[in-house]
Structure formats: structure tokens, C-alpha cells
Design a protein around this motif. Structure first.
Motif, PDB file in Angstrom:
ATOM      1  N   PRO A 174      28.104  59.468 -61.722  1.00  0.00           N
ATOM      2  CA  PRO A 174      27.211  58.482 -61.286  1.00  0.00           C
ATOM      3  C   PRO A 174      26.364  59.205 -60.164  1.00  0.00           C
ATOM      4  O   PRO A 174      25.056  59.020 -60.232  1.00  0.00           O
ATOM      5  CB  PRO A 174      27.988  57.588 -60.556  1.00  0.00           C
ATOM      6  N   ASP A 175      26.793  60.310 -59.318  1.00  0.00           N
ATOM      7  CA  ASP A 175      25.949  61.038 -58.646  1.00  0.00           C
ATOM      8  C   ASP A 175      24.747  61.957 -59.343  1.00  0.00           C
ATOM      9  O   ASP A 175      23.744  61.674 -58.783  1.00  0.00           O
ATOM     10  CB  ASP A 175      26.918  62.067 -57.777  1.00  0.00           C
ATOM     11  N   PHE A 176      25.099  62.385 -60.495  1.00  0.00           N
ATOM     12  CA  PHE A 176      24.179  62.986 -61.166  1.00  0.00           C
ATOM     13  C   PHE A 176      23.076  62.009 -61.728  1.00  0.00           C
ATOM     14  O   PHE A 176      21.800  62.233 -61.623  1.00  0.00           O
ATOM     15  CB  PHE A 176      24.848  63.888 -62.178  1.00  0.00           C
ATOM     16  N   PHE A 177      23.520  60.920 -62.187  1.00  0.00           N
ATOM     17  CA  PHE A 177      22.593  59.863 -62.744  1.00  0.00           C
ATOM     18  C   PHE A 177      21.753  59.445 -61.569  1.00  0.00           C
ATOM     19  O   PHE A 177      20.290  59.497 -61.734  1.00  0.00           O
ATOM     20  CB  PHE A 177      23.616  58.558 -62.938  1.00  0.00           C
ATOM     21  N   TRP A 178      22.062  59.156 -60.293  1.00  0.00           N
ATOM     22  CA  TRP A 178      21.273  58.797 -59.538  1.00  0.00           C
ATOM     23  C   TRP A 178      20.243  59.733 -58.699  1.00  0.00           C
ATOM     24  O   TRP A 178      19.140  59.521 -58.307  1.00  0.00           O
ATOM     25  CB  TRP A 178      22.044  58.213 -58.199  1.00  0.00           C
ATOM     26  N   ALA A 179      20.747  60.933 -58.822  1.00  0.00           N
ATOM     27  CA  ALA A 179      19.924  62.240 -58.393  1.00  0.00           C
ATOM     28  C   ALA A 179      18.837  62.512 -59.405  1.00  0.00           C
ATOM     29  O   ALA A 179      17.638  62.573 -58.917  1.00  0.00           O
ATOM     30  CB  ALA A 179      20.637  63.386 -58.314  1.00  0.00           C
ATOM     31  N   PHE A 180      19.161  62.323 -60.619  1.00  0.00           N
ATOM     32  CA  PHE A 180      18.188  62.353 -61.788  1.00  0.00           C
ATOM     33  C   PHE A 180      17.007  61.210 -61.616  1.00  0.00           C
ATOM     34  O   PHE A 180      15.856  61.396 -61.733  1.00  0.00           O
ATOM     35  CB  PHE A 180      18.785  62.208 -63.201  1.00  0.00           C
ATOM     36  N   THR A 181      17.507  60.104 -61.339  1.00  0.00           N
ATOM     37  CA  THR A 181      16.753  58.805 -61.416  1.00  0.00           C
ATOM     38  C   THR A 181      15.791  59.010 -60.006  1.00  0.00           C
ATOM     39  O   THR A 181      14.585  58.674 -60.232  1.00  0.00           O
ATOM     40  CB  THR A 181      17.522  57.307 -61.341  1.00  0.00           C
ATOM     41  N   GLY A 182      16.491  59.321 -58.947  1.00  0.00           N
ATOM     42  CA  GLY A 182      15.568  59.560 -58.068  1.00  0.00           C
ATOM     43  C   GLY A 182      14.451  60.624 -58.023  1.00  0.00           C
ATOM     44  O   GLY A 182      13.128  60.387 -57.681  1.00  0.00           O
ATOM     45  N   ARG A 183      15.030  61.751 -58.552  1.00  0.00           N
ATOM     46  CA  ARG A 183      13.826  62.644 -58.853  1.00  0.00           C
ATOM     47  C   ARG A 183      12.525  62.303 -59.624  1.00  0.00           C
ATOM     48  O   ARG A 183      11.392  62.433 -59.471  1.00  0.00           O
ATOM     49  CB  ARG A 183      14.465  63.933 -59.400  1.00  0.00           C
ATOM     50  N   LEU A 184      13.296  61.637 -60.805  1.00  0.00           N
ATOM     51  CA  LEU A 184      12.258  61.245 -61.873  1.00  0.00           C
ATOM     52  C   LEU A 184      11.081  60.351 -61.151  1.00  0.00           C
ATOM     53  O   LEU A 184       9.980  60.406 -61.499  1.00  0.00           O
ATOM     54  CB  LEU A 184      12.823  60.462 -63.053  1.00  0.00           C
ATOM     55  N   LEU A 185      11.509  59.112 -60.424  1.00  0.00           N
ATOM     56  CA  LEU A 185      10.575  58.389 -59.970  1.00  0.00           C
ATOM     57  C   LEU A 185       9.794  58.859 -58.895  1.00  0.00           C
ATOM     58  O   LEU A 185       8.576  58.378 -58.767  1.00  0.00           O
ATOM     59  CB  LEU A 185      11.496  57.234 -59.186  1.00  0.00           C
ATOM     60  N   LEU A 186      10.377  59.768 -57.980  1.00  0.00           N
ATOM     61  CA  LEU A 186       9.520  60.465 -56.856  1.00  0.00           C
ATOM     62  C   LEU A 186       8.550  61.343 -57.463  1.00  0.00           C
ATOM     63  O   LEU A 186       7.353  61.312 -57.156  1.00  0.00           O
ATOM     64  CB  LEU A 186      10.420  60.979 -55.952  1.00  0.00           C
ATOM     65  N   TYR A 187       8.982  62.121 -58.402  1.00  0.00           N
ATOM     66  CA  TYR A 187       7.922  62.980 -59.100  1.00  0.00           C
ATOM     67  C   TYR A 187       6.892  62.244 -59.967  1.00  0.00           C
ATOM     68  O   TYR A 187       5.556  62.741 -59.907  1.00  0.00           O
ATOM     69  CB  TYR A 187       8.672  64.115 -60.017  1.00  0.00           C
ATOM     70  N   THR A 188       7.417  61.138 -60.526  1.00  0.00           N
ATOM     71  CA  THR A 188       6.180  60.388 -61.359  1.00  0.00           C
ATOM     72  C   THR A 188       5.147  59.684 -60.308  1.00  0.00           C
ATOM     73  O   THR A 188       3.940  59.731 -60.811  1.00  0.00           O
ATOM     74  CB  THR A 188       6.987  59.366 -62.183  1.00  0.00           C
ATOM     75  N   GLY A 189       5.526  59.029 -59.414  1.00  0.00           N
ATOM     76  CA  GLY A 189       4.728  58.303 -58.306  1.00  0.00           C
ATOM     77  C   GLY A 189       3.905  59.397 -57.747  1.00  0.00           C
ATOM     78  O   GLY A 189       2.469  59.089 -57.825  1.00  0.00           O
ATOM     79  N   TYR A 190       4.441  60.670 -57.357  1.00  0.00           N
ATOM     80  CA  TYR A 190       3.456  61.642 -56.624  1.00  0.00           C
ATOM     81  C   TYR A 190       2.474  62.169 -57.630  1.00  0.00           C
ATOM     82  O   TYR A 190       1.222  62.278 -57.360  1.00  0.00           O
ATOM     83  CB  TYR A 190       4.291  62.807 -55.972  1.00  0.00           C
ATOM     84  N   PHE A 191       2.823  62.724 -58.776  1.00  0.00           N
ATOM     85  CA  PHE A 191       1.950  63.443 -59.756  1.00  0.00           C
ATOM     86  C   PHE A 191       1.058  62.621 -60.605  1.00  0.00           C
ATOM     87  O   PHE A 191      -0.014  62.778 -60.956  1.00  0.00           O
ATOM     88  CB  PHE A 191       2.752  64.247 -60.654  1.00  0.00           C
ATOM     89  N   ALA A 192       1.319  61.133 -60.635  1.00  0.00           N
ATOM     90  CA  ALA A 192       0.416  60.022 -61.278  1.00  0.00           C
ATOM     91  C   ALA A 192      -1.002  60.214 -60.471  1.00  0.00           C
ATOM     92  O   ALA A 192      -1.963  59.777 -61.464  1.00  0.00           O
ATOM     93  CB  ALA A 192       0.906  58.824 -61.242  1.00  0.00           C
ATOM     94  N   VAL A 193      -0.830  60.229 -59.140  1.00  0.00           N
ATOM     95  CA  VAL A 193      -2.030  60.238 -58.402  1.00  0.00           C
ATOM     96  C   VAL A 193      -2.578  61.678 -58.369  1.00  0.00           C
ATOM     97  O   VAL A 193      -3.815  62.129 -58.575  1.00  0.00           O
ATOM     98  CB  VAL A 193      -1.741  59.908 -56.822  1.00  0.00           C
ATOM     99  N   THR A 194      -1.747  62.534 -57.720  1.00  0.00           N
ATOM    100  CA  THR A 194      -2.434  63.992 -57.422  1.00  0.00           C
ATOM    101  C   THR A 194      -2.625  64.958 -58.744  1.00  0.00           C
ATOM    102  O   THR A 194      -3.467  65.643 -58.868  1.00  0.00           O
ATOM    103  CB  THR A 194      -1.355  64.968 -56.712  1.00  0.00           C
ATOM    104  N   GLY A 195      -2.061  64.582 -60.115  1.00  0.00           N
ATOM    105  CA  GLY A 195      -2.213  65.037 -61.187  1.00  0.00           C
ATOM    106  C   GLY A 195      -3.592  64.797 -61.935  1.00  0.00           C
ATOM    107  O   GLY A 195      -3.924  65.442 -62.955  1.00  0.00           O
ATOM    108  N   TYR A 196      -3.933  63.625 -61.345  1.00  0.00           N
ATOM    109  CA  TYR A 196      -5.089  63.036 -61.976  1.00  0.00           C
ATOM    110  C   TYR A 196      -6.263  63.215 -61.195  1.00  0.00           C
ATOM    111  O   TYR A 196      -7.355  62.508 -61.310  1.00  0.00           O
ATOM    112  CB  TYR A 196      -4.864  61.438 -62.150  1.00  0.00           C
TER     113      TYR A 196
END
Length: 435
Positions: A252-274
Motif C-alpha cells: 500500500p505504501d508504494f501504491f499511495w506514493a505512486f498515486t501522490g506523485r502522479l497527481l501532483l506532477y499532472t497538476g503542475y505540468f498540465a499548466v507549466t507544460g502548456y
């Protein structure tokens, strides 16, 4: 501890055994390399990450959109870029775990990681040259997909260097240095990429050569341990398919760490990457290529300050989660500015503040991830899965942002990014392996 079979190592490195990787992953603070070698590794990880992440910073955000616009015009630029970026991003999602699986099973006197770092950078450089000559949508899709696959074959093994060779007590500092290379590359790539705004093909060749040189020097300066005497793991189709899956119930720790990183990165780069299309079509800047280098430098200032402070500080206090929570708050507040105040001045302020916030997250994220890996025998495979959450948002950002814009307009990017960032921080809360 049971008896171990020594494995020959480079002259500058301490002896390594079949249980060294297991011991390091379990937190037995017994570094497989002496301090001198570890310091050299820490220094070299910055340019090594820079060599790859300059590409992820320059191409999806600057050169690829510009190439799409030059080939197809402004009318269909958003839709065509979304197609190219989405297909390439899914190729990256598949490539890095496969690269990790192959790297973990590689047995050579040059180690498990070095051969693939070199081969990936060489193939990636050739693919960039092919992308430079692409003059159709199909050609761009094929070339960009090959770029994604090749550089992910280099990036996956490069990421596994930390759990392979860095003791637990130094991983926060190593992660901060690694994060400097990553973020200087990702954001500095926009600066360098803008220099080639009117000569896209030359830019592709430049990044191909630069990446090959710095990754080659990294391998030469930090020779990997021989892996010839490591026990060979049997290969089965079931194991191969499991490359793309980590049981959230068992880990579960790996799952939550993966999910957290995916959501944080997606939010950040959806704006700055465009950024290029936002400046052109939302803020109506006549020559965005002229302001992008300044914005990149401002963002780097914020990121470097927070990264340099947050990484060592997290080691000192022994906590990672507070930095993740603080990062989400700061980035969310920054994204409120251009949403409520659609002016280029708001974008400039947001660039600095969001960079500072994201730097806090990046400084501790790699260390956090290394502490939740499910298996010490498959560092590169597991990190390949983890890195999907980092590289996928960066390369998929034009596609994600394009879909949002086509459906709801440019302004919708900001509230969606804020929600994703907050959810990403909350996902880290259940992790028990780290505080």
C-alpha cells in the motif's frame, strides 16, 4: 547475516555482495561505496539528470508544439499536438518498466545499469535526428514515440542508481541533488528550447549530442558494479506482465506514493507544460519565445532555493510528508493568481511561487519513493513504474491540457490543476514507511 558471495567492483568502489542491494533497501545503513565515491556520484547525478530532463523540458513544451504549428498551422495545433503527445506518452509509460525489468536482469562486467544508460542515450539521439526531419503527422508520431522509448530506457536504470548505491541516511541529500538536475533540466529546457524556437531541427540535434555526452561521462566517472555473479532471476511471461503492476493491497505504501506523485506532477505540468500556447492564446503575448527564457530563470530561482533547503532539512528532521503538504499548498495558491487575474503579470508571479512550491516536493519525493520500493531485487523495475508518475505527466501534459482546453477553455486548466495537486498531497498521508 548469511554468507555472501563477493562481486568484483571497480577499483574505486568498496566490495559489493549479493545482499548489498537488499541491505540498503531495508535501511541497513552500510553504503556499498566509500564516501569519496559517493560524493562523486552525488556531483555527477546533477548533469546526468540534466541530460535527460532538458529534453523533457524543451521538447514537449517548446519545440514539439512549435514544430506542430509550423507543419499544420494554428487552426489544428491543439488537436494535433494532443495526438502526438498522447501516443508518445503511452509509449513512455510502457517503456520505462520494461527497461527496468531488463536492467534488473542484466548481468555484465559493466553492471546492470551502465549499458542501458549508454544504449538508451544513443538510440534517443538518433531518434531526435529522425524527429528533426519528420514532415508529416505520422512521421512525428513515429519519431517522438522512439524518442520516448529510447530515453526512458536510459532514465529507468539511471534512477535505480540511488537505491543501488546510496545509503538511506544520505538519500534526502542525494534526492535534492538529483532534483536539481531534474528541475533545472525540466525548466531550463524551456530556456534552451526557446533559443531554437526558429530552428527546431538544430535544437533536436543539439539535445541529442548533449545528452549522449553527459550520460557517457556519468558512466565513465561512476563505473557500475559488475553484476556477473549476481544470481540470475528466471524469466516468465507472468513476471514480465507483473512489470506493470504492483499490488496495492500487498504494497500500500508504494501504491499511495505512486498515486501522490502522479497527481501532483499532472497538476503542475498540465499548466507549466502548456506555457507556449497559454502565453500565445490566453495571455495574448505577441512573441512568447522572448519571455519564456526569463520565466524559466525566475522559476529556477524558486525551485533551486527550496530544493537546496528542503532536501537536507528533511534528512535532519527525518520527515518527508510535511514538505509534500507544504508544496501542494504553495503551488495551489500560485495557480489561483492567473485564474483569478488573467494577466501576464500574474503568470510571472505564479512562475516564481509555483517553482518554489514544487521544489519542496521534488527535493524529498525521490527519497520518499526509495523508501517504499516493494522489492530490493527489482529496484529498476519498481522505479520504472514509479517514474511513470513523473515522466508521463510531463510528456502527456500537452495532451491532457489540450483535451481540457478543447472541452472547457484555457481558464479551466488552473482549477483542475489545483484539485489534482491537493489530491496528490492527500494521497501521501496513508504512507507508513516514512513520516
Amino acid at each position: 547475516m548469511t554468507s555472501e558471495t563477493s562481486i568484483p567492483a571497480p577499483e574505486s568502489a568498496a566490495p559489493v555482495t549479493t545482499n548489498t542491494f537488499v541491505g540498503t533497501a531495508a535501511g541497513n545503513d552500510d553504503p556499498p561505496a566509500p564516501i569519496k565515491g559517493l560524493r562523486r556520484l552525488m556531483v555527477w547525478i546533477i548533469p546526468a539528470n540534466l541530460g535527460i530532463y532538458l529534453i523533457w523540458g524543451a521538447l514537449p513544451g517548446i519545440l514539439l508544439p512549435q514544430q506542430v504549428t509550423l507543419l499544420f498551422g494554428e487552426k489544428d495545433q491543439v488537436a494535433n499536438l494532443a495526438i502526438v503527445a498522447t501516443i508518445g506518452a503511452f509509449a513512455a509509460m510502457v517503456a520505462q518498466p520494461i527497461a527496468g525489468q531488463i536492467s534488473d536482469r542484466t548481468r555484465s562486467r559493466f553492471g546492470r545499469r551502465a549499458p542501458w544508460i549508454l544504449l538508451g542515450s544513443l538510440a534517443g539521439g538518433l531518434s531526435l535526428v529522425g524527429l528533426a526531419f519528420a514532415n508529416s503527422l505520422v512521421g512525428m508520431i513515429i519519431a517522438w514515440t522512439l524518442v520516448q522509448i529510447s530515453y526512458n530506457f536510459a532514465q529507468g536504470p539511471l534512477t535505480a542508481v540511488m537505491p543501488d548505491r546510496v545509503p538511506l541516511r544520505r538519500r534526502g541529500t542525494f534526492a535534492a541533488l538529483s532534483g536539481i538536475g531534474l528541475m533545472v533540466g525540466a525548466l531550463g529546457g524551456t530556456i534552451v528550447g526557446s533559443l531554437f524556437f526558429h530552428s527546431v531541427a538544430v535544437g533536436y540535434v543539439f539535445f541529442a549530442v548533449f545528452s549522449l555526452v553527459v550520460l557517457g561521462l556519468f558512466v565513465l566517472a561512476n563505473p557500475d558494479y559488475s553484476s556477473r555473479q549476481l544470481q540470475r532471476e528466471p524469466f516468465t511471461l507472468a513476471d514480465f506482465l507483473k512489470t506493470f503492476w504492483v499490488n496495492p493491497v500487498a504494497h500500500p505504501d508504494f501504491f499511495w506514493a505512486f498515486t501522490g506523485r502522479l497527481l501532483l506532477y499532472t497538476g503542475y505540468f498540465a499548466v507549466t507544460g502548456y506555457q507556449l500556447y497559454l502565453l500565445s492564446n490566453y495571455f495574448h503575448v505577441a512573441h512568447p519565445e522572448q519571455i519564456i527564457p526569463v520565466l524559466g530563470l525566475l522559476s529556477l530561482v524558486g525551485i533551486l532555493v527550496s530544493t537546496i533547503v528542503a532536501g537536507p532539512l528533511s534528512d535532519r528532521i527525518g520527515r518527508r510528508k510535511p514538505f509534500v503538504f507544504a508544496s501542494a499548498v504553495v503551488v495551489s495558491l500560485a495557480f489561483l493568481l492567473p485564474w483569478l487575474w488573467p494577466d501576464v503579470t500574474a503568470w510571472v508571479i505564479m512562475t516564481v511561487v509555483s517553482g518554489f512550491g514544487f521544489g519542496m516536493f521534488q527535493a524529498v519525493d525521490t527519497a520518499l519513493m526509495s523508501e517504499v520500493l516493494p522489492s530490493a531485487k527489482s529496484f529498476a523495475k519498481d522505479l520504472g513504474v514509479v517514474n511513470i508518475a513523473a515522466t508521463l505527466p510531463q510528456t502527456l501534459a500537452p495532451g491532457v491540457a489540450g483535451a481540457i482546453i478543447l472541452a472547457f477553455g484555457y481558464a479551466a486548466l488552473f482549477p483542475i490543476a489545483i484539485v489534482l495537486g491537493i489530491l496528490g498531497a492527500l494521497a501521501v498521508w496513508p504512507i507508513k514507511a516514512t513520516r
